[in-house]
Design an enzyme around this catalytic site. Structure first.
Site, PDB file in Angstrom:
ATOM      1  N   CYS A   1       0.825  -1.201   0.000  1.00  0.00           N
ATOM      2  CA  CYS A   1       0.000   0.000   0.000  1.00  0.00           C
ATOM      3  C   CYS A   1       0.861   1.255   0.000  1.00  0.00           C
ATOM      4  O   CYS A   1       1.866   1.317   0.713  1.00  0.00           O
ATOM      5  CB  CYS A   1      -0.897  -0.012   1.236  1.00  0.00           C
ATOM      6  SG  CYS A   1      -2.039   1.370   1.338  1.00  0.00           S
TER       7      CYS A   1
ATOM      8  N   HIS B   1      -9.015  -4.202  -1.875  1.00  0.00           N
ATOM      9  CA  HIS B   1      -8.048  -3.339  -1.189  1.00  0.00           C
ATOM     10  C   HIS B   1      -8.561  -1.899  -1.152  1.00  0.00           C
ATOM     11  O   HIS B   1      -8.507  -1.235  -0.104  1.00  0.00           O
ATOM     12  CB  HIS B   1      -6.700  -3.420  -1.922  1.00  0.00           C
ATOM     13  CG  HIS B   1      -5.621  -2.597  -1.307  1.00  0.00           C
ATOM     14  ND1 HIS B   1      -4.568  -3.151  -0.623  1.00  0.00           N
ATOM     15  CD2 HIS B   1      -5.418  -1.255  -1.271  1.00  0.00           C
ATOM     16  CE1 HIS B   1      -3.762  -2.188  -0.190  1.00  0.00           C
ATOM     17  NE2 HIS B   1      -4.257  -1.033  -0.588  1.00  0.00           N
ATOM     18  N   GLU B   2      -9.075  -1.416  -2.290  1.00  0.00           N
ATOM     19  CA  GLU B   2      -9.548  -0.027  -2.358  1.00  0.00           C
ATOM     20  C   GLU B   2     -10.823   0.178  -1.539  1.00  0.00           C
ATOM     21  O   GLU B   2     -10.975   1.186  -0.848  1.00  0.00           O
ATOM     22  CB  GLU B   2      -9.752   0.412  -3.808  1.00  0.00           C
ATOM     23  CG  GLU B   2      -8.499   0.343  -4.674  1.00  0.00           C
ATOM     24  CD  GLU B   2      -7.272   1.003  -4.058  1.00  0.00           C
ATOM     25  OE1 GLU B   2      -7.415   2.054  -3.403  1.00  0.00           O
ATOM     26  OE2 GLU B   2      -6.162   0.470  -4.229  1.00  0.00           O
TER      27      GLU B   2
ATOM     28  N   HIS C   1     -10.021   0.591   2.059  1.00  0.00           N
ATOM     29  CA  HIS C   1      -9.609   1.953   2.406  1.00  0.00           C
ATOM     30  C   HIS C   1     -10.819   2.826   2.730  1.00  0.00           C
ATOM     31  O   HIS C   1     -10.770   3.657   3.639  1.00  0.00           O
ATOM     32  CB  HIS C   1      -8.854   2.600   1.240  1.00  0.00           C
ATOM     33  CG  HIS C   1      -7.386   2.358   1.252  1.00  0.00           C
ATOM     34  ND1 HIS C   1      -6.557   2.814   2.246  1.00  0.00           N
ATOM     35  CD2 HIS C   1      -6.588   1.722   0.358  1.00  0.00           C
ATOM     36  CE1 HIS C   1      -5.304   2.466   1.978  1.00  0.00           C
ATOM     37  NE2 HIS C   1      -5.299   1.798   0.837  1.00  0.00           N
TER      38      HIS C   1
END
Length: 196
Positions: free
Chosen positions: A91, A133-134, A137
């Site tokens: 990241c 993953h996004e 966030h």
């Protein structure tokens, strides 16, 4: 406008906040998209989520393996996830640290495209990994929260050039200091966290 990537430890509190859904795709969303694209070429990444450039709006930019150009997705929501793959994760907000994480092999996503049109798509393999993953966030979750075993964490060290003269990289296990740093900032998720 090109934005600076927000990183641990300085922006820890902001990176841990949940984002806000956009009610309309207006000037604020268009400015965010412009910031995403202006920042995209300045980093080496598969995706950038809004919190990483200081925005609390629920959106990200990404580029999958078969895409010619990156795209922005607003209000993404994973509505279905199944299968499981363990692969590397890293990241921009946790610079220099990599570690395998478990993520769903296939995800279905709803949201809005850059024009505000509804989308519903299915992603598999590495593309599914990027999407998860996004979206993490946007929920205040970092990849370090999904690490099962810190002994698998590593950094990359520049290695010898390959036959074409390109630099290669070697995985180097993280030392105790880096592991302690990761442990300080992670919020481990339970094993069933892959269920959306």
């Amino acid at each position: 406008m090109k934005q600076k990537i927000w990183m641990l430890p300085d922006k820890s509190d902001f990176l841990r906040q949940r984002t806000t859904k956009l009610k309309t795709i207006g000037s604020q969303a268009r400015q965010l998209a412009e910031d995403f694209f202006d920042t995209w070429d300045t980093v080496a990444a598969y995706g950038i989520a809004a919190p990483q450039i200081g925005s609390s709006l629920r959106s990200f930019i990404w580029k999958g393996k078969d895409m010619e150009a990156p795209e922005v997705i607003y209000n993404p929501k994973i509505i279905r996830a199944y299968g499981e793959l363990k692969d590397y994760d890293g990241c921009l907000s946790v610079p220099g640290v990599y570690c395998p994480t478990r993520r769903a092999e296939v995800v279905e996503l709803t949201g809005l495209d850059a024009e505000g049109r509804p989308i519903r798509r299915k992603y598999e393999g590495f593309d599914a990994r990027i999407i998860q993953h996004e979206v993490d966030h946007l929920d205040g979750v970092l990849f370090i929260d999904r690490i099962d075993d810190l002994s698998e964490a590593y950094t990359l060290k520049e290695g010898p050039e390959d036959e074409e003269g390109d630099v290669t990289y070697i995985q180097v296990p993280d030392d105790e200091e880096i592991k302690a740093w990761v442990e300080r900032f992670r919020r481990p998720l339970p094993g069933y966290a892959l269920v959306w």
